[in-house]
Design a protein around this motif. Structure first.
Motif, short mmCIF file in Angstrom:
data_model
loop_
_atom_site.label_atom_id
_atom_site.label_comp_id
_atom_site.label_asym_id
_atom_site.label_seq_id
_atom_site.Cartn_x
_atom_site.Cartn_y
_atom_site.Cartn_z
N LEU A 160 0.83 -1.20 0.00
CA LEU A 160 0.00 0.00 0.00
C LEU A 160 0.87 1.26 0.00
N VAL A 161 1.90 1.27 0.84
CA VAL A 161 2.81 2.42 0.89
C VAL A 161 3.52 2.59 -0.45
N LEU A 162 3.97 1.48 -1.04
CA LEU A 162 4.65 1.56 -2.34
C LEU A 162 3.71 2.11 -3.41
N SER A 163 2.48 1.63 -3.43
CA SER A 163 1.53 2.06 -4.46
C SER A 163 1.23 3.55 -4.36
N TYR A 164 0.89 4.02 -3.17
CA TYR A 164 0.54 5.43 -3.02
C TYR A 164 1.77 6.33 -3.13
N GLY A 165 2.93 5.82 -2.74
CA GLY A 165 4.14 6.61 -2.91
C GLY A 165 4.47 6.86 -4.36
N LEU A 166 4.41 5.81 -5.17
CA LEU A 166 4.70 5.97 -6.60
C LEU A 166 3.62 6.77 -7.31
N ARG A 167 2.38 6.63 -6.86
CA ARG A 167 1.32 7.43 -7.47
C ARG A 167 1.56 8.92 -7.22
N ALA A 168 2.09 9.25 -6.04
CA ALA A 168 2.34 10.65 -5.71
C ALA A 168 3.47 11.25 -6.55
N VAL A 169 4.50 10.45 -6.83
CA VAL A 169 5.65 10.98 -7.57
C VAL A 169 5.57 10.68 -9.07
N ARG A 170 4.50 10.03 -9.49
CA ARG A 170 4.39 9.62 -10.90
C ARG A 170 4.57 10.77 -11.88
N PRO A 171 3.97 11.94 -11.68
CA PRO A 171 4.15 13.02 -12.66
C PRO A 171 5.60 13.47 -12.83
N SER A 172 6.43 13.22 -11.82
CA SER A 172 7.82 13.67 -11.90
C SER A 172 8.75 12.60 -12.44
N LEU A 173 8.22 11.47 -12.86
CA LEU A 173 9.07 10.40 -13.38
C LEU A 173 9.55 10.66 -14.81
N TRP A 174 8.96 11.63 -15.46
CA TRP A 174 9.35 11.96 -16.84
C TRP A 174 9.24 13.48 -17.01
N PRO A 175 10.15 14.09 -17.78
CA PRO A 175 10.08 15.56 -17.96
C PRO A 175 8.73 16.01 -18.50
N THR A 176 8.22 17.08 -17.95
CA THR A 176 6.92 17.61 -18.36
C THR A 176 7.07 18.54 -19.55
N THR A 177 5.93 18.93 -20.10
CA THR A 177 5.88 19.89 -21.21
C THR A 177 5.26 21.18 -20.70
N THR A 178 5.88 22.31 -21.05
CA THR A 178 5.36 23.62 -20.65
C THR A 178 5.09 24.46 -21.90
N ILE A 179 3.92 25.02 -21.97
CA ILE A 179 3.56 25.90 -23.09
C ILE A 179 3.10 27.25 -22.55
N THR A 180 3.20 28.25 -23.38
CA THR A 180 2.75 29.59 -23.01
C THR A 180 1.77 30.10 -24.06
N GLY A 181 1.07 31.16 -23.72
CA GLY A 181 0.12 31.75 -24.65
C GLY A 181 -1.30 31.29 -24.39
N ARG A 182 -2.17 31.63 -25.32
CA ARG A 182 -3.58 31.29 -25.19
C ARG A 182 -3.81 29.78 -25.11
N ALA A 183 -2.92 28.99 -25.75
CA ALA A 183 -3.08 27.54 -25.72
C ALA A 183 -2.98 26.98 -24.31
#
Length: 341
Positions: free
Chosen positions: A227-250
C-alpha cells in the motif's frame, strides 16, 4: 519343432505399475503448484471471468459509442431516436464493466502480497513443513527460488493477458466511456506497471513471511508495505518523466488528453505565478489579452503531460517497481541463508 521362446528385451524391467509414475510431473515446480492448487484454480477462474467480460465489452463497444452520439426526440434527419438510445443504455453498461475489471487489475498487487505472506511462505514456516523440506533433498535456496519463480511466472502470464484484453476491449479508448489515460485505475491496468506491481507484491509477501515467520502478521505487513509503495509511486508519478510547458492562449485550452499539473500567469516583469486564475474564462483571445494588460500580465503558461508520455511514464515506473521487487527478493534470499547457515 518347439515353439519359440519369447524373451523380454534386455535392460531394466519396467513394470506396468511404475510406468505411469514415470509420466507424472515431479520436482519443486509441481510441488508448489500442487500445494497451492486452490489459489491456482481461483486465479484461472478469475482470468476466465475477466476474459469473458472484456470480450463482451469489445462486442458492445460500437453500440456504446453510438449511445454517446447526438440524438433527436423525435429523431430528425440522420440523428437517432433518443428514447431508443436511453432504453439501451449500452454506454453505462460498457463503462461500468470496463472500470470494474480495470479496478480489479489495478489493485491485484494487494491480495497477491497478502497471499504470498500468508499461504505461500508464512504458513509453511509456521507449520514447520518448510524446515522438513530442507532436511530432505531440497536446499533452502532451491525451495525459496521455486516459491518465487513459479508464482511469478503464473502471475506474469495471467496479468499480461488481462492487460492485453483490457486494452483490446477499450477499442479507441474514448475517455467519455473508459476514462482518461492518466486516471489511476486506467493507467495501472493498461500497461506493464500492472505486472510490475504484482511482482513487487509477491516479493514483499515472501520477504515479510521470512522476517516474521507467522502467516497472518506477514500478510498484514506485506499488504501495508505494498500500500505504501503504491501510493508513494502514485504521488511521484508526474515527476518520473520531464513535463511539457507551453505559453500563450493555448495554455488556457489544454486538450482533455493532457494531464495538467500546474498553470499560471507571467507578469509584465517576467515572473511566473503558479495556479493564478486571473483572466481565465475571459472568452476570446482579444478579451484575454485586454484583461492581461489591465492586470499587469503578459502571458499565460501551463505545465502538463501529453498523452504521448504514457509509455515513458509506464516504462520508468515499471523499472522502479522491478528494482524494488528484485531488492526485496535479494533480501529474502540473504535472510534465508543467514538463518539456515
Amino acid at each position: 519343432m518347439s515353439a519359440p521362446t519369447l524373451r523380454p528385451p534386455s535392460g531394466p524391467a519396467v513394470s506396468s505399475r511404475t510406468a505411469p509414475a514415470l509420466l507424472r510431473p515431479s520436482g519443486l515446480t509441481w510441488t508448489v503448484l500442487r500445494l497451492h492448487r486452490a489459489a491456482l484454480l481461483m486465479w484461472i477462474a478469475a482470468l476466465l471471468v475477466a476474459a469473458g467480460v472484456l470480450t463482451w465489452m469489445y462486442v458492445i463497444g460500437p453500440d456504446a459509442v453510438a449511445a454517446l452520439a447526438p440524438c433527436g426526440s423525435p429523431p430528425a434527419g440522420a440523428l437517432p431516436d433518443c428514447t431508443v438510445l436511453d432504453a439501451i443504455s449500452t454506454d453505462e453498461t460498457y463503462s461500468t464493466w470496463i472500470r470494474l475489471v480495470s479496478t480489479a487489475v489495478s489493485y491485484l498487487m494487494f491480495p497477491v502480497a497478502a497471499w504470498a505472506g500468508a499461504a505461500l511462505v508464512g504458513r509453511e514456516l509456521e507449520d514447520g513443513t518448510a524446515q522438513l523440506a530442507w532436511t530432505q533433498s531440497v536446499s533452502p535456496v532451491r525451495w525459496l527460488a521455486a516459491k518465487l519463480a513459479v508464482p511469478a511466472a503464473v502471475l506474469t502470464l495471467g496479468t499480461t493477458l488481462a492487460v492485453l484484453l483490457d486494452v483490446w476491449a477499450r477499442r479507441d479508448g474514448n475517455p467519455s466511456l473508459v476514462g482518461d489515460w492518466y486516471d489511476p485505475e486506467v493507467y495501472a491496468s493498461t500497461g506493464p506497471v500492472a505486472v510490475a506491481y504484482v511482482l513487487a507484491g509477491l516479493a514483499f509477501g515472501v520477504l515479510a513471511a521470512l522476517l516474521l515467520g507467522k502467516a497472518l502478521p506477514a500478510a498484514g505487513a506485506a499488504f501495508a508495505a505494498t500500500l505504501v509503495l503504491s501510493y508513494g509511486l502514485r504521488a511521484v508519478r508526474p515527476s518520473l518523466w520531464p513535463t511539457t510547458t507551453i505559453t500563450g492562449r493555448a495554455a488556457l485550452d489544454l486538450p482533455r488528453s493532457a494531464l495538467e499539473l500546474e498553470h499560471g500567469v507571467v507578469t509584465s516583469d517576467g515572473r511566473r505565478i503558479g495556479n493564478d486564475l486571473a483572466c481565465v474564462g475571459s472568452g476570446t483571445s482579444a478579451r484575454s489579452r485586454a484583461c492581461g494588460r489591465s492586470s499587469g500580465l503578459s502571458d499565460f503558461w501551463a505545465t502538463y503531460h501529453p498523452k504521448s508520455h504514457f509509455w515513458p511514464l509506464q516504462l520508468v515506473e515499471s523499472g522502479l517497481l522491478l528494482a524494488v521487487a528484485g531488492a526485496a527478493a535479494a533480501a529474502a534470499f540473504t535472510l534465508l541463508r543467514r538463518r539456515t547457515a
